[in-house]
Design a protein around this motif. Structure first.
Motif, PDB file in Angstrom:
ATOM      1  N   VAL A  28       0.860  -1.178   0.000  1.00 13.52           N
ATOM      2  CA  VAL A  28       0.000   0.000   0.000  1.00 13.52           C
ATOM      3  C   VAL A  28       0.904   1.239   0.000  1.00 13.52           C
ATOM      4  O   VAL A  28       1.882   1.307   0.747  1.00 13.52           O
ATOM      5  CB  VAL A  28      -0.939  -0.010   1.228  1.00 13.52           C
ATOM      6  CG1 VAL A  28      -1.702   1.297   1.349  1.00 13.52           C
ATOM      7  CG2 VAL A  28      -1.906  -1.188   1.128  1.00 13.52           C
ATOM      8  N   GLY A  29       0.603   2.186  -0.865  1.00 14.57           N
ATOM      9  CA  GLY A  29       1.414   3.401  -0.971  1.00 14.57           C
ATOM     10  C   GLY A  29       2.447   3.328  -2.089  1.00 14.57           C
ATOM     11  O   GLY A  29       3.000   4.346  -2.494  1.00 14.57           O
ATOM     12  N   ASP A  30       2.715   2.109  -2.598  1.00 10.53           N
ATOM     13  CA  ASP A  30       3.669   1.954  -3.699  1.00 10.53           C
ATOM     14  C   ASP A  30       2.944   2.072  -5.039  1.00 10.53           C
ATOM     15  O   ASP A  30       1.725   2.011  -5.112  1.00 10.53           O
ATOM     16  CB  ASP A  30       4.387   0.609  -3.606  1.00 10.53           C
ATOM     17  CG  ASP A  30       5.425   0.578  -2.491  1.00 10.53           C
ATOM     18  OD1 ASP A  30       5.732   1.653  -1.934  1.00 10.53           O
ATOM     19  OD2 ASP A  30       5.908  -0.518  -2.172  1.00 10.53           O
ATOM     20  N   THR A  31       3.742   2.213  -6.096  1.00  3.90           N
ATOM     21  CA  THR A  31       3.155   2.379  -7.421  1.00  3.90           C
ATOM     22  C   THR A  31       3.599   1.262  -8.362  1.00  3.90           C
ATOM     23  O   THR A  31       4.620   0.620  -8.139  1.00  3.90           O
ATOM     24  CB  THR A  31       3.580   3.724  -8.050  1.00  3.90           C
ATOM     25  OG1 THR A  31       5.003   3.774  -8.159  1.00  3.90           O
ATOM     26  CG2 THR A  31       3.073   4.908  -7.259  1.00  3.90           C
ATOM     27  N   GLY A  53     -10.488   1.775  -5.751  1.00  8.45           N
ATOM     28  CA  GLY A  53      -9.963   2.650  -4.710  1.00  8.45           C
ATOM     29  C   GLY A  53      -8.477   2.922  -4.810  1.00  8.45           C
ATOM     30  O   GLY A  53      -7.840   3.233  -3.808  1.00  8.45           O
ATOM     31  N   HIS A  54      -7.915   2.817  -6.014  1.00  6.61           N
ATOM     32  CA  HIS A  54      -6.508   3.150  -6.225  1.00  6.61           C
ATOM     33  C   HIS A  54      -6.432   4.472  -6.991  1.00  6.61           C
ATOM     34  O   HIS A  54      -7.446   4.990  -7.441  1.00  6.61           O
ATOM     35  CB  HIS A  54      -5.786   2.026  -6.975  1.00  6.61           C
ATOM     36  CG  HIS A  54      -5.876   0.707  -6.278  1.00  6.61           C
ATOM     37  ND1 HIS A  54      -5.383   0.492  -4.998  1.00  6.61           N
ATOM     38  CD2 HIS A  54      -6.427  -0.472  -6.658  1.00  6.61           C
ATOM     39  CE1 HIS A  54      -5.619  -0.759  -4.641  1.00  6.61           C
ATOM     40  NE2 HIS A  54      -6.260  -1.369  -5.633  1.00  6.61           N
ATOM     41  N   VAL A  70       0.846   5.231 -14.440  1.00  2.00           N
ATOM     42  CA  VAL A  70       1.370   4.922 -13.098  1.00  2.00           C
ATOM     43  C   VAL A  70       0.183   4.869 -12.133  1.00  2.00           C
ATOM     44  O   VAL A  70      -0.585   5.830 -12.019  1.00  2.00           O
ATOM     45  CB  VAL A  70       2.408   5.976 -12.643  1.00  2.00           C
ATOM     46  CG1 VAL A  70       2.903   5.660 -11.225  1.00  2.00           C
ATOM     47  CG2 VAL A  70       3.588   6.017 -13.612  1.00  2.00           C
ATOM     48  N   VAL A  71       0.052   3.728 -11.475  1.00  2.00           N
ATOM     49  CA  VAL A  71      -1.062   3.506 -10.542  1.00  2.00           C
ATOM     50  C   VAL A  71      -0.493   3.325  -9.140  1.00  2.00           C
ATOM     51  O   VAL A  71       0.435   2.544  -8.925  1.00  2.00           O
ATOM     52  CB  VAL A  71      -1.868   2.248 -10.927  1.00  2.00           C
ATOM     53  CG1 VAL A  71      -3.072   2.070  -9.983  1.00  2.00           C
ATOM     54  CG2 VAL A  71      -2.339   2.305 -12.370  1.00  2.00           C
ATOM     55  N   LYS A  72      -1.078   4.056  -8.184  1.00  4.73           N
ATOM     56  CA  LYS A  72      -0.661   3.959  -6.779  1.00  4.73           C
ATOM     57  C   LYS A  72      -1.672   3.105  -6.009  1.00  4.73           C
ATOM     58  O   LYS A  72      -2.878   3.337  -6.098  1.00  4.73           O
ATOM     59  CB  LYS A  72      -0.589   5.353  -6.170  1.00  4.73           C
ATOM     60  CG  LYS A  72      -0.081   5.377  -4.745  1.00  4.73           C
ATOM     61  CD  LYS A  72       0.078   6.818  -4.274  1.00  4.73           C
ATOM     62  CE  LYS A  72       0.746   6.883  -2.930  1.00  4.73           C
ATOM     63  NZ  LYS A  72       0.971   8.283  -2.526  1.00  4.73           N
ATOM     64  N   ARG A  73      -1.171   2.124  -5.287  1.00  5.94           N
ATOM     65  CA  ARG A  73      -2.032   1.270  -4.472  1.00  5.94           C
ATOM     66  C   ARG A  73      -2.403   2.029  -3.205  1.00  5.94           C
ATOM     67  O   ARG A  73      -1.527   2.428  -2.434  1.00  5.94           O
ATOM     68  CB  ARG A  73      -1.328  -0.032  -4.119  1.00  5.94           C
ATOM     69  CG  ARG A  73      -2.213  -0.946  -3.302  1.00  5.94           C
ATOM     70  CD  ARG A  73      -1.591  -2.281  -3.016  1.00  5.94           C
ATOM     71  NE  ARG A  73      -2.507  -3.077  -2.203  1.00  5.94           N
ATOM     72  CZ  ARG A  73      -2.214  -4.276  -1.741  1.00  5.94           C
ATOM     73  NH1 ARG A  73      -1.060  -4.832  -2.009  1.00  5.94           N
ATOM     74  NH2 ARG A  73      -3.086  -4.926  -1.015  1.00  5.94           N
TER      75      ARG A  73
END
Length: 75
Positions: A28-31, A53-54, A70-73
């Motif tokens: 969580v918080g990484d991309t 919810g990302h 680029v997608v952030k978890r």
């Protein structure tokens, strides 16, 4: 170092399905960086990220025509 998912040459729904699998492999918080050539990947991944919810941090078209999303978890 963000994880890179290369789905160039693959078509809907593969880019979204692979992105969904890959997001589970980062904290969580990484991309994750998604490289795609299917034009539908951009709206598809944005819709998927919103639904799940990302966050799509960035989306750009590279000079060679590749989409870089680029997608952030977030959860």
């Amino acid at each position: 170092m963000p994880m890179t998912l290369d789905v160039r040459g693959k078509f809907c729904p593969i880019p979204v399905m692979e992105t969904a699998k890959a997001i589970a492999q980062v904290n969580v918080g990484d991309t994750i960086e998604v490289l795609a050539t299917d034009p539908a990947a951009d709206p598809d991944i944005k819709a998927w990220a919103k639904r799940m919810g990302h966050e799509v941090v960035s989306s750009e078209k590279l000079p060679d025509g590749t989409l870089r999303i680029v997608v952030k978890r977030l959860k």
